[in-house]
Design an enzyme around this catalytic site. Structure first.
Site, short mmCIF file in Angstrom:
data_model
loop_
_atom_site.label_atom_id
_atom_site.label_comp_id
_atom_site.label_asym_id
_atom_site.label_seq_id
_atom_site.Cartn_x
_atom_site.Cartn_y
_atom_site.Cartn_z
CG MET A 1 5.71 -3.51 -4.78
SD MET A 1 6.87 -3.98 -3.53
CE MET A 1 6.29 -3.03 -2.04
CG HIS B 1 -2.17 0.78 -5.54
ND1 HIS B 1 -2.61 0.14 -4.95
CD2 HIS B 1 -0.79 0.82 -5.41
CE1 HIS B 1 -1.48 -0.32 -3.87
NE2 HIS B 1 -0.31 0.11 -4.47
CD GLN C 1 1.82 14.36 -1.06
OE1 GLN C 1 0.98 14.86 -1.65
NE2 GLN C 1 2.06 14.72 0.46
P1 AMP Z 1 3.28 0.11 -3.58
O1 AMP Z 1 2.27 -0.93 -4.25
O2 AMP Z 1 2.82 0.34 -2.22
O3 AMP Z 1 4.62 -0.11 -4.03
O4 AMP Z 1 2.82 1.36 -4.39
C1 AMP Z 1 2.85 1.70 -5.61
C2 AMP Z 1 2.40 3.16 -5.92
O5 AMP Z 1 1.06 3.44 -5.39
C3 AMP Z 1 3.58 4.03 -5.52
O6 AMP Z 1 4.06 5.01 -6.15
C4 AMP Z 1 2.91 4.61 -3.99
O7 AMP Z 1 3.38 5.85 -3.84
C5 AMP Z 1 1.54 4.67 -4.59
N1 AMP Z 1 0.57 4.88 -3.72
C6 AMP Z 1 0.53 3.86 -2.47
N2 AMP Z 1 -0.35 4.31 -1.65
C7 AMP Z 1 -1.08 5.11 -2.33
C8 AMP Z 1 -2.20 6.34 -1.74
N3 AMP Z 1 -2.85 5.93 -0.58
N4 AMP Z 1 -2.29 7.40 -2.55
C9 AMP Z 1 -1.71 7.61 -3.72
N5 AMP Z 1 -0.49 6.84 -4.03
C10 AMP Z 1 -0.37 5.80 -3.37
#
Ligand code: AMP
Length: 282
Positions: free
Chosen positions: A30, A37, A150
Protein backbone atom coordinates in the site's frame (compact mmCIF):
# COMPACT_ATOMS: atom_id res chain seq x y z
CA UNK A 1 11.47 0.68 -14.08
CA UNK A 2 8.25 0.39 -16.03
CA UNK A 3 5.22 2.02 -14.45
CA UNK A 4 1.73 0.85 -15.41
CA UNK A 5 -1.54 2.35 -14.31
CA UNK A 6 -3.77 0.24 -16.52
CA UNK A 7 -4.40 -3.49 -16.28
CA UNK A 8 -4.35 -4.02 -20.05
CA UNK A 9 -0.88 -2.44 -20.42
CA UNK A 10 0.50 -4.51 -17.56
CA UNK A 11 -1.01 -7.70 -18.96
CA UNK A 12 0.38 -7.03 -22.45
CA UNK A 13 3.82 -6.63 -20.99
CA UNK A 14 3.54 -9.71 -18.74
CA UNK A 15 2.24 -12.00 -21.45
CA UNK A 16 5.29 -11.15 -23.60
CA UNK A 17 7.54 -11.99 -20.65
CA UNK A 18 5.77 -15.30 -20.14
CA UNK A 19 6.23 -16.17 -23.81
CA UNK A 20 9.95 -15.71 -23.20
CA UNK A 21 9.67 -18.17 -20.28
CA UNK A 22 10.29 -15.47 -17.68
CA UNK A 23 9.01 -16.13 -14.15
CA UNK A 24 7.11 -13.41 -12.33
CA UNK A 25 7.27 -12.43 -8.65
CA UNK A 26 4.63 -10.18 -7.14
CA UNK A 27 4.94 -7.89 -4.12
CA UNK A 28 1.66 -6.20 -3.19
CA UNK A 29 1.94 -3.06 -1.03
CA UNK A 30 0.00 0.00 0.00
CA UNK A 31 3.02 2.24 -0.52
CA UNK A 32 4.87 4.45 1.99
CA UNK A 33 7.61 1.94 1.37
CA UNK A 34 10.26 1.03 3.92
CA UNK A 35 12.98 -1.60 4.29
CA UNK A 36 10.38 -4.30 5.09
CA UNK A 37 8.76 -3.87 1.69
CA UNK A 38 12.14 -3.71 -0.01
CA UNK A 39 13.15 -6.97 1.64
CA UNK A 40 10.13 -8.66 0.04
CA UNK A 41 11.26 -7.24 -3.26
CA UNK A 42 14.81 -8.52 -2.74
CA UNK A 43 13.44 -12.03 -2.15
CA UNK A 44 11.36 -11.80 -5.30
CA UNK A 45 14.31 -10.54 -7.33
CA UNK A 46 16.48 -13.37 -6.04
CA UNK A 47 13.95 -16.04 -7.01
CA UNK A 48 12.16 -14.72 -10.12
CA UNK A 49 13.11 -13.17 -13.46
CA UNK A 50 10.69 -10.24 -13.28
CA UNK A 51 9.37 -8.53 -10.16
CA UNK A 52 6.12 -6.61 -10.08
CA UNK A 53 5.43 -4.37 -7.10
CA UNK A 54 1.97 -2.87 -6.69
CA UNK A 55 1.04 0.25 -4.78
CA UNK A 56 -2.65 0.49 -4.07
CA UNK A 57 -4.21 1.78 -0.87
CA UNK A 58 -7.12 -0.64 -0.94
CA UNK A 59 -10.22 1.07 0.48
CA UNK A 60 -12.12 -2.21 0.96
CA UNK A 61 -9.75 -3.44 3.65
CA UNK A 62 -10.07 -0.38 5.89
CA UNK A 63 -12.85 -0.73 8.41
CA UNK A 64 -12.45 2.91 9.50
CA UNK A 65 -12.63 5.82 7.05
CA UNK A 66 -10.37 7.94 9.29
CA UNK A 67 -7.65 5.28 9.13
CA UNK A 68 -7.89 5.16 5.31
CA UNK A 69 -7.65 8.94 5.12
CA UNK A 70 -4.69 9.10 7.48
CA UNK A 71 -2.78 6.33 5.68
CA UNK A 72 0.57 7.80 4.59
CA UNK A 73 1.11 8.36 0.86
CA UNK A 74 4.68 9.03 -0.34
CA UNK A 75 4.56 8.03 -3.99
CA UNK A 76 7.58 10.03 -5.25
CA UNK A 77 9.81 8.62 -2.56
CA UNK A 78 8.38 5.13 -3.25
CA UNK A 79 9.24 5.35 -6.93
CA UNK A 80 12.74 6.53 -6.04
CA UNK A 81 13.25 3.57 -3.64
CA UNK A 82 11.91 1.01 -6.13
CA UNK A 83 14.16 2.35 -8.90
CA UNK A 84 17.14 2.19 -6.55
CA UNK A 85 16.30 -1.40 -5.63
CA UNK A 86 16.19 -2.36 -9.30
CA UNK A 87 12.49 -3.22 -9.36
CA UNK A 88 11.24 -4.12 -12.86
CA UNK A 89 7.59 -3.10 -12.82
CA UNK A 90 5.47 -0.84 -10.65
CA UNK A 91 1.72 -1.31 -10.99
CA UNK A 92 -0.22 1.59 -9.50
CA UNK A 93 -3.88 1.33 -10.49
CA UNK A 94 -6.49 3.74 -9.20
CA UNK A 95 -9.68 2.66 -7.51
CA UNK A 96 -11.68 2.70 -10.73
CA UNK A 97 -9.18 0.43 -12.43
CA UNK A 98 -9.34 -2.12 -9.62
CA UNK A 99 -13.07 -1.84 -8.95
CA UNK A 100 -14.66 -0.50 -12.17
CA UNK A 101 -17.93 1.34 -11.52
CA UNK A 102 -17.50 0.58 -7.85
CA UNK A 103 -18.20 -3.10 -8.44
CA UNK A 104 -16.44 -5.31 -5.95
CA UNK A 105 -15.15 -8.70 -7.13
CA UNK A 106 -17.21 -11.57 -5.79
CA UNK A 107 -15.45 -14.56 -4.35
CA UNK A 108 -16.85 -17.41 -2.34
CA UNK A 109 -13.85 -18.00 -0.12
CA UNK A 110 -13.83 -20.32 2.86
CA UNK A 111 -11.56 -18.79 5.50
CA UNK A 112 -11.70 -22.04 7.49
CA UNK A 113 -11.59 -20.02 10.70
CA UNK A 114 -8.30 -18.26 9.83
CA UNK A 115 -10.10 -14.90 10.11
CA UNK A 116 -12.01 -15.62 13.32
CA UNK A 117 -9.84 -13.92 15.93
CA UNK A 118 -7.33 -11.12 16.31
CA UNK A 119 -7.26 -8.96 13.13
CA UNK A 120 -10.46 -10.68 11.96
CA UNK A 121 -12.51 -9.90 15.05
CA UNK A 122 -10.92 -6.52 15.77
CA UNK A 123 -11.22 -5.19 12.21
CA UNK A 124 -14.57 -6.45 10.92
CA UNK A 125 -14.57 -6.81 7.14
CA UNK A 126 -10.80 -6.29 6.90
CA UNK A 127 -9.93 -9.75 5.57
CA UNK A 128 -12.85 -9.73 3.13
CA UNK A 129 -11.27 -6.61 1.63
CA UNK A 130 -7.81 -8.17 1.63
CA UNK A 131 -9.06 -11.33 -0.10
CA UNK A 132 -11.02 -9.27 -2.62
CA UNK A 133 -8.01 -7.20 -3.66
CA UNK A 134 -5.53 -10.09 -3.68
CA UNK A 135 -7.88 -12.30 -5.70
CA UNK A 136 -8.17 -9.47 -8.23
CA UNK A 137 -4.41 -8.88 -8.33
CA UNK A 138 -3.65 -12.60 -8.68
CA UNK A 139 -6.11 -12.90 -11.56
CA UNK A 140 -4.52 -9.91 -13.29
CA UNK A 141 -0.84 -10.75 -12.71
CA UNK A 142 -0.85 -14.55 -12.40
CA UNK A 143 2.57 -14.55 -10.76
CA UNK A 144 4.70 -17.61 -10.10
CA UNK A 145 5.01 -16.41 -6.50
CA UNK A 146 3.55 -13.72 -4.27
CA UNK A 147 5.72 -12.38 -1.43
CA UNK A 148 4.02 -11.63 1.90
CA UNK A 149 5.50 -10.30 5.14
CA UNK A 150 5.44 -12.25 8.38
CA UNK A 151 4.47 -9.02 10.13
CA UNK A 152 0.93 -9.65 8.88
CA UNK A 153 1.02 -13.33 9.73
CA UNK A 154 -2.73 -13.92 9.70
CA UNK A 155 -2.90 -12.21 6.31
CA UNK A 156 -0.10 -14.47 5.06
CA UNK A 157 -1.97 -17.63 6.11
CA UNK A 158 -5.19 -16.39 4.48
CA UNK A 159 -3.28 -15.55 1.27
CA UNK A 160 -1.75 -19.00 1.31
CA UNK A 161 -5.21 -20.59 1.47
CA UNK A 162 -6.56 -18.19 -1.17
CA UNK A 163 -3.77 -19.23 -3.53
CA UNK A 164 -4.21 -22.95 -2.81
CA UNK A 165 -7.98 -22.70 -3.40
CA UNK A 166 -8.10 -20.33 -6.41
CA UNK A 167 -4.60 -19.70 -7.80
CA UNK A 168 -2.76 -23.02 -7.49
CA UNK A 169 0.01 -21.94 -9.89
CA UNK A 170 1.06 -19.16 -7.52
CA UNK A 171 3.33 -20.03 -4.60
CA UNK A 172 3.02 -17.92 -1.46
CA UNK A 173 6.30 -17.02 0.16
CA UNK A 174 6.49 -15.65 3.68
CA UNK A 175 9.29 -13.17 4.33
CA UNK A 176 10.68 -12.44 7.78
CA UNK A 177 9.80 -9.18 9.55
CA UNK A 178 12.33 -6.38 9.18
CA UNK A 179 12.82 -4.41 12.39
CA UNK A 180 14.30 -1.13 13.56
CA UNK A 181 17.43 -1.39 15.72
CA UNK A 182 15.31 -1.34 18.91
CA UNK A 183 13.07 -4.19 17.68
CA UNK A 184 10.06 -2.19 16.45
CA UNK A 185 8.64 -3.84 13.32
CA UNK A 186 8.95 -1.49 10.38
CA UNK A 187 5.56 -0.23 9.25
CA UNK A 188 4.26 2.56 7.06
CA UNK A 189 2.17 3.60 10.05
CA UNK A 190 5.31 4.33 12.11
CA UNK A 191 5.56 7.57 10.10
CA UNK A 192 2.53 8.84 12.03
CA UNK A 193 4.20 8.46 15.44
CA UNK A 194 5.81 11.35 17.31
CA UNK A 195 9.38 10.87 18.50
CA UNK A 196 8.02 9.94 21.93
CA UNK A 197 5.50 7.49 20.44
CA UNK A 198 8.19 6.00 18.25
CA UNK A 199 10.41 5.43 21.32
CA UNK A 200 7.66 3.84 23.41
CA UNK A 201 6.63 1.48 20.55
CA UNK A 202 9.66 -0.71 21.06
CA UNK A 203 7.82 -2.13 24.07
CA UNK A 204 5.52 -4.13 21.77
CA UNK A 205 8.36 -6.30 20.50
CA UNK A 206 9.82 -6.50 24.01
CA UNK A 207 6.41 -7.76 25.19
CA UNK A 208 6.36 -10.51 22.54
CA UNK A 209 9.85 -11.60 23.51
CA UNK A 210 9.01 -11.62 27.18
CA UNK A 211 5.87 -13.68 26.42
CA UNK A 212 7.86 -16.26 24.46
CA UNK A 213 10.47 -16.51 27.22
CA UNK A 214 7.99 -16.95 30.08
CA UNK A 215 5.20 -18.97 28.46
CA UNK A 216 6.61 -22.30 29.54
CA UNK A 217 6.69 -21.32 33.21
CA UNK A 218 3.65 -19.03 33.63
CA UNK A 219 0.03 -19.92 32.69
CA UNK A 220 -0.87 -18.29 29.37
CA UNK A 221 -3.76 -16.23 30.74
CA UNK A 222 -1.81 -14.87 33.71
CA UNK A 223 1.10 -14.00 31.45
CA UNK A 224 -1.14 -12.22 28.94
CA UNK A 225 -2.83 -10.21 31.68
CA UNK A 226 0.39 -9.15 33.34
CA UNK A 227 2.05 -8.11 30.06
CA UNK A 228 -1.04 -6.21 28.88
CA UNK A 229 -1.25 -4.48 32.27
CA UNK A 230 2.35 -3.33 32.20
CA UNK A 231 2.09 -2.14 28.57
CA UNK A 232 -1.07 -0.19 29.35
CA UNK A 233 0.79 1.59 32.15
CA UNK A 234 2.53 3.61 29.42
CA UNK A 235 0.13 6.52 28.88
CA UNK A 236 0.54 6.37 25.09
CA UNK A 237 -0.06 2.61 24.70
CA UNK A 238 -3.44 0.91 24.60
CA UNK A 239 -3.32 -2.82 23.89
CA UNK A 240 -6.08 -4.28 21.71
CA UNK A 241 -5.03 -7.89 22.09
CA UNK A 242 -2.15 -10.14 22.96
CA UNK A 243 -2.81 -13.74 21.96
CA UNK A 244 -1.07 -17.05 21.55
CA UNK A 245 -2.32 -19.02 18.54
CA UNK A 246 -1.62 -22.19 16.63
CA UNK A 247 0.48 -20.97 13.69
CA UNK A 248 -1.20 -23.33 11.22
CA UNK A 249 -4.87 -22.71 11.85
CA UNK A 250 -4.85 -19.51 13.96
CA UNK A 251 -6.89 -21.13 16.75
CA UNK A 252 -6.25 -19.30 20.01
CA UNK A 253 -4.38 -21.33 22.61
CA UNK A 254 -5.05 -21.22 26.33
CA UNK A 255 -2.21 -23.58 27.07
CA UNK A 256 1.17 -24.01 25.44
CA UNK A 257 0.84 -26.93 23.03
CA UNK A 258 4.33 -28.35 22.96
CA UNK A 259 3.97 -30.20 19.68
CA UNK A 260 2.52 -27.43 17.50
CA UNK A 261 4.11 -24.39 15.90
CA UNK A 262 2.80 -21.32 17.67
CA UNK A 263 2.64 -17.58 17.10
CA UNK A 264 2.22 -14.84 19.66
CA UNK A 265 0.51 -11.78 18.22
CA UNK A 266 -0.07 -8.27 19.47
CA UNK A 267 -2.08 -5.25 18.34
CA UNK A 268 -1.90 -1.94 20.16
CA UNK A 269 -2.66 1.68 19.60
CA UNK A 270 0.26 4.00 20.22
CA UNK A 271 -0.80 7.65 20.18
CA UNK A 272 -3.88 6.37 18.34
CA UNK A 273 -1.80 4.67 15.61
CA UNK A 274 -2.65 0.98 15.31
CA UNK A 275 0.45 -1.24 15.28
CA UNK A 276 0.68 -5.03 15.00
CA UNK A 277 3.49 -7.50 15.42
CA UNK A 278 4.10 -11.19 16.11
CA UNK A 279 6.73 -13.79 16.91
CA UNK A 280 6.69 -17.34 15.65
CA UNK A 281 7.61 -19.90 18.30
CA UNK A 282 8.73 -23.21 16.79
P1 AMP B 1 1.51 -2.98 3.49
O1 AMP B 1 2.05 -1.96 2.55
O2 AMP B 1 1.59 -2.57 4.92
O3 AMP B 1 0.15 -3.51 3.08
O4 AMP B 1 2.47 -4.22 3.41
C1 AMP B 1 2.77 -4.84 2.18
C2 AMP B 1 3.55 -6.10 2.44
O5 AMP B 1 4.74 -5.78 3.14
C3 AMP B 1 2.78 -7.10 3.33
O6 AMP B 1 3.03 -8.41 2.85
C4 AMP B 1 3.41 -6.89 4.68
O7 AMP B 1 3.33 -8.02 5.54
C5 AMP B 1 4.84 -6.60 4.30
N1 AMP B 1 5.55 -5.89 5.37
C6 AMP B 1 5.13 -4.77 6.01
N2 AMP B 1 6.01 -4.43 6.97
C7 AMP B 1 7.00 -5.36 6.93
C8 AMP B 1 8.20 -5.57 7.68
N3 AMP B 1 8.56 -4.76 8.67
N4 AMP B 1 8.97 -6.63 7.36
C9 AMP B 1 8.63 -7.47 6.35
N5 AMP B 1 7.51 -7.33 5.62
C10 AMP B 1 6.71 -6.29 5.89
Amino acid sequence: MLIFKHISDLQNYLSKQRLNSKTIGFVPTMGALHKGHLYLLQKSKAEQDISVCSIFVNPTQFNQKTDLKAYPRTIEQDIYLLEKEGNDVLFMPDENEMYPKGQLPKIDFDFAGLDKDMEGSHRPGHFNGVVMVLHRFLNIIQPNAIYMGQKDFQQYLITDKLAKDFHPKTKVRMVQTVREADGLAMSSRNLRLSEKGRAVSKNLYAALKSFSEKMHSVPVDDLKNSIIKSLNEHPDIEVEYLELANAENMQLLENVEKESKKVVCIAANVEGVRLIDNLIIP
